[in-house]
Motif scaffolding. Structure first.
Motif, short mmCIF file in Angstrom:
data_model
loop_
_atom_site.label_atom_id
_atom_site.label_comp_id
_atom_site.label_asym_id
_atom_site.label_seq_id
_atom_site.Cartn_x
_atom_site.Cartn_y
_atom_site.Cartn_z
N SER A 196 14.99 12.45 31.53
CA SER A 196 13.93 11.44 31.39
C SER A 196 13.05 12.53 30.64
O SER A 196 11.95 11.96 30.24
N MET A 197 13.25 13.80 30.94
CA MET A 197 12.34 14.64 29.84
C MET A 197 12.79 14.98 28.57
O MET A 197 12.17 15.86 28.00
N ASP A 198 14.04 14.39 28.22
CA ASP A 198 14.67 14.73 26.99
C ASP A 198 15.27 15.96 27.05
O ASP A 198 15.30 16.82 26.10
N CYS A 199 15.76 16.42 28.22
CA CYS A 199 16.39 17.69 28.36
C CYS A 199 17.44 17.75 29.32
O CYS A 199 17.77 16.51 29.76
N VAL B 105 9.10 24.01 36.36
CA VAL B 105 9.60 22.57 36.28
C VAL B 105 10.89 22.62 36.80
O VAL B 105 11.26 21.44 37.53
N THR C 236 2.60 19.94 28.16
CA THR C 236 3.68 18.99 28.06
C THR C 236 4.36 18.89 29.30
O THR C 236 4.88 17.76 29.90
N ASN C 237 5.30 20.02 29.67
CA ASN C 237 5.99 20.00 31.04
C ASN C 237 5.19 19.56 32.28
O ASN C 237 5.78 18.82 33.12
N ARG D 227 2.56 17.62 32.25
CA ARG D 227 2.49 15.94 32.09
C ARG D 227 4.03 15.24 32.71
O ARG D 227 3.83 14.19 33.21
N ARG D 228 5.07 16.02 32.14
CA ARG D 228 6.28 15.23 32.08
C ARG D 228 6.41 15.39 33.94
O ARG D 228 6.93 14.30 34.53
N ASP E 134 4.32 12.97 35.66
CA ASP E 134 4.93 11.49 35.73
C ASP E 134 6.08 11.38 36.73
O ASP E 134 6.08 10.26 37.50
N ILE E 135 6.98 12.34 36.72
CA ILE E 135 8.18 12.10 37.46
C ILE E 135 7.69 12.15 39.07
O ILE E 135 8.14 11.22 39.89
#
Length: 875
Positions: free
Chosen positions: A745-748, A794, A824-825, A827-828, A831-832
């Motif tokens: 979901s984090m494009d990782c 994270v 960025t991390n 915020r991700r 959200d999760i």
């Protein structure tokens, strides 16, 4: 956290209760398995080592087996020898038993042939015995009559003796009558002589008076001598007491003077170099120009023991053990010699050239003694020492200006310091130092507790020494006076002794004269009484003769019946004597016939005796042979541990193969023993070989048991692994699924898997987390070295989120998890978290942080609390 720690924490938090326990059990089994394998390998190696050692000694063991074979052969030959020996003795015994039976039959036949002769001899023997018995009885009766006759004869002899005694008594009376006349004449003559001798001696009354005067003079002399002896004894006791007191004082003085030696011994024990220097100085004082003093501690004498602590606390130790010189050149040469040549560490000081009385105290002692100061003395007054040492102590330590006070002084310290300008003073337990500030003028007082003395504890009490010397002189004069008085009394006593001896001599002479007079009177009195007794006795010789004749006639009348009785007894005795003679003839005739029959049967009896001897000898030989056979059987039983009847068939077969000749067996034994002696066996090697074989067998059994245990452990390990690994793998797969979805979901990219180095090493199992935050990078394990702090935060947060749905709990708390993340991390992750915890039937979630990014998504299931705090916040 490491992979292993992550696995254990995951098992505890989200896994079943038994999962972590199975994991621990597997680790325990793994450890047990390793220990069992290690022990098994170790024992197998040791077994192999023992086998190699036995292989090296196998040849020696073979030689030992050969040697043992020879010994066994010798034992077997000895068994055979004992069997043959026993068989020979048994055959001999059987032969002797037959001979004994045959000889016994011959003996019985000979005895049967001679029985008639024996009966005839026995008959004559019985007849002779009867005659002898008759003789004995007759002889007894004759002896009884003879005894009665002897008694009667003794009575006759006694009567004859009485007649003779009466005649002798009459003759004695006649002799005494003649002697009595002669005795009267001699007594009269003796009385005349005694009367003449009494008249020649002086009167007894005069002797008695002189003797009484002598006794009175002797009594007066004895009284004088007794008084002189009492006076002399009193003087001698006084002199002895004074002498004992004098010796006690001399011992006290010697003890006080020996304190210097005690200090010298203490110096040797504590300061060996200084002691060596002192001993050298005692022998070399003549080498110096000026006077040289030994260390101060040896020459300073404190007047009283309580003062020692003041001196020892005031004077430094280096000066107490320092030598004192009057000449500076002497000091330099002494130090050079001691330190450079003898390598002794010693101290030396130079005394000032002024006398000690030139140092005056700042205040008089009378001023200091006034209350409330209560000072008792200056330090200078508490000890004695050579003047040079005192001068040095006054100059260096100002002992003439340091007072000593009491407990009252300590209680009034402030007043003392204000009244007097003293630098130092002492109280019983403390030393006070007084200083005045140069800038402020303020008086500063410090006190130090006094340490216990160590060197000067043997203080010499000078006053006591002087007092003891005075007492000693006074006692000497008293002893001399008493000795003079004793000599005078001895002279008087000698004069009285001479006078006493003369009086005693005179008393003895008078006593002898008095005794002589009394003895003479006694003799005259006794002689008169004897004479009166002789004259009073009457002449009765005719009456005595008449009485004697009547007595003799009476005795003769008594002898008649005794003689008649004696004749009758002799008549009774004559038939008995005739009967005894007849019995004696019959007895002798029977003996002759008995001896004749024995003579005729003598040859037969000799044959019987010879047969009896042969029979007894054969029987004895048979018994000894039987005993020897039993001894052989006993030796065989001890050798074989069994009897001949208990031998096995194999043993009997072995014995039958051996020769049946004892000589051949002895030769074989000698040959086997000689061969066995050729073997030089090292029994230590053999014993070690046998011990190693036993150890190999024992350890082989232990290895088998260890392998059985190992097999059981492996079986338990397999069962536990199936119960633990499969559920764990499912759990890790579930976590990996959630963790990967969060990263996607984090494009990782994120992945969780079960990692181990060896499948059977359960302590290496762990959960490996691999992440990739950039498309250009590869999937890498989460470590402190590959990822940044924000990336690790994270990854950790997402792993925790992947776990939370697998475990139910009332609430969860996350504290400052967003610290270190880039926007960025952060915020991700936010959200999760929001999406995850907003789902129905999830636990309450507390997210604590000091800051948040702007425009973060929120929903109705979230509540935001802002906490204000600061110095200006009021409630």
């Amino acid at each position: 956290m490491t992979k292993i720690e992550i696995l254990e924490a995951t098992e505890k938090s989200v896994g079943p209760t038994e999962m972590y326990n199975w994991h621990l059990h597997l680790k325990t089994l793994q450890q047990s398995k390793k220990e069992l394998k290690s022990k098994c390998d170790e024992k197998e190696k040791h077994i192999e080592k023992l086998r190699r050692q036995n292989e090296r000694n196998r040849q020696e063991m073979q030689r030992h087996n050969e040697y043992q074979d020879y010994l066994n052969q010798i034992t077997l030959l000895e068994k055979k020898k004992h069997v043959l020996d026993y068989e020979a003795h048994r055959a001999k015994f059987e032969m002797l038993r037959e001979q004994v039976a045959k000889k016994k039959a011959e003996l019985n036949k000979a005895k049967d042939d001679v029985k008639p002769k024996i009966r005839l001899i026995e008959n004559w023997k019985a007849f002779s015995e009867k005659c002898r018995q008759n003789m004995v009885e007759t002889d007894i009766n004759i002896k009884k009559l003879s005894h009665v006759c002897k008694v009667k004869q003794d009575s006759l002899y006694k009567k004859d003796d009485e007649i003779e005694e009466a005649r002798q008594s009459l003759n004695q009376k006649k002799s005494e009558f003649a002697d009595c006349k002669k005795k009267k004449l001699s007594l009269r003559k003796l009385l005349e002589q005694l009367e003449l001798e009494r008249t020649s001696l002086e009167e007894e009354q005069d002797v008695q008076l002189e003797l009484r005067d002598t006794d009175a003079n002797l009594s007066r002399t004895c009284d004088k001598m007794m008084r002189l002896e009492l006076e002399l004894r009193q003087l001698q006791d006084d002199s002895k007491n004074a002498e004992d007191e004098r010796k006690g004082i001399q011992q006290q003085i010697q003890i006080l003077q020996n304190q210097e030696n005690m200090r010298l011994e203490k110096l040797r024990l504590k300061y060996h170099d200084t002691h060596e220097a002192v001993m050298w100085l005692k022998q070399n004082k003549g080498r110096f120009q000026g006077q040289v003093f030994e260390p101060i501690m040896l020459l300073i004498h404190v007047k009283s023991q309580p003062y020692v602590k003041y001196i020892e606390n005031h004077i430094a130790m280096k000066d107490l053990k320092a030598f004192v010189f009057e000449n500076e050149g002497d000091m330099e040469s002494f130090l050079k010699l001691m330190r450079d040549e003898k390598h002794l560490r010693v101290n030396a000081v130079r005394a000032p050239g002024v006398p000690s009385n030139s140092f005056k105290p700042s205040y008089s002692l009378d001023d200091l003694k006034k209350r409330p100061y209560c000072f008792v003395s200056y330090l200078r007054e508490l000890f004695d020492a050579p003047d040079a040492i005192v001068s040095y102590l006054c100059q260096r330590y100002r002992v003439h200006d340091v007072p000593v006070g009491t407990q009252t002084t300590k209680e009034n310290v402030e007043q003392v310091t204000k009244t007097f300008s003293l630098r130092n003073f002492y109280t019983p337990e403390s030393r006070f130092a007084v200083k005045k500030s140069f800038y402020s003028g303020q008086i500063i007082t410090s006190n130090t507790a006094l340490r216990e003395p160590r060197l000067l504890t043997e203080a010499l009490d000078v006053e006591q020494c002087q007092q003891l010397q005075k007492q000693l002189q006074l006692l000497d004069s008293q002893i001399a006076t008493k000795n003079t008085q004793i000599d005078d009394l001895h002279g008087k006593h000698r004069n009285l002794s001479r006078e006493d001896n003369e009086l005693r001599k005179r008393k003895k002479q008078l006593g002898e004269r008095k005794s002589k007079c009394r003895a003479l009177e006694q003799r005259i009195h006794l002689r008169k009484e004897s004479l009166m007794a002789l004259e009073a006795s009457k002449d009765s010789l005719e009456d005595e003769e008449l009485q004697t004749k009547q007595k003799i006639r009476k005795i003769l009348n008594e002898k008649g019946p005794i003689l008649v009785n004696l004749v009758e007894l002799n008549k009774k005795k004559l038939p008995l004597l005739q009967d005894k003679s007849c019995s004696d003839l019959s007895y002798r005739s029977a003996l002759l016939k008995q001896m004749k029959e024995k003579g005729e049967s003598e040859e037969v009896f000799k044959v019987i005796a010879y047969l009896q001897e042969e029979y007894d000898a054969l029987k004895m030989h048979m018994s000894s042979t039987r005993k020897e056979g039993k001894e052989i059987l006993e030796v065989f039983r001890k050798l074989c541990c069994c009897t001949l009847s208990d031998l096995s068939k194999a043993m009997l077969h072995q014995l039958s193969q051996l020769p049946n000749d004892i000589d051949e067996i002895d030769a074989s034994i000698i040959d086997a023993r000689a061969r066995a002696d050729c073997y030089n066996i090292n029994m230590q090697v053999v014993d070690e070989f046998v011990q190693r074989l036993a150890d190999i067998e024992k350890m082989t059994e232990e290895v088998r048991q260890l392998k059985d245990k190992l097999q059981k452990v492996e079986q338990d390990n397999f069962q536990a692994k199936e119960k633990w690994l499969a559920p764990l793998q499912l759990l890790v797969d579930e976590i990996n699924k959630r963790f990967s979805s969060f990263f996607a979901s984090m494009d990782c990219v994120g992945q969780v898997d079960l990692h181990y180095e060896n499948e059977e090493e359960y302590d290496t199992y762990g959960i490996r987390i691999q992440v990739k935050f950039r498309s250009a990078s590869k999937l890498a394990e989460l470590t402190p070295f590959h990822q940044s702090g924000g990336e690790r935060s994270v990854s950790t947060m997402l792993y925790l989120l992947a776990l939370q749905e697998l475990n139910k709990c009332p609430f969860r708390v996350v504290d400052e998890i967003n610290q270190g993340m880039d926007p960025t991390n952060e915020r991700r992750v936010f959200d999760i978290i929001v999406n995850t915890v907003s789902i129905n039937e999830t636990s309450q979630y507390f997210f604590i942080t000091p800051k948040l990014l702007p425009d973060l998504p929120c929903n109705d299931k979230m509540t935001v609390h802002c906490v204000f705090n600061g110095p200006h916040v009021t409630i």
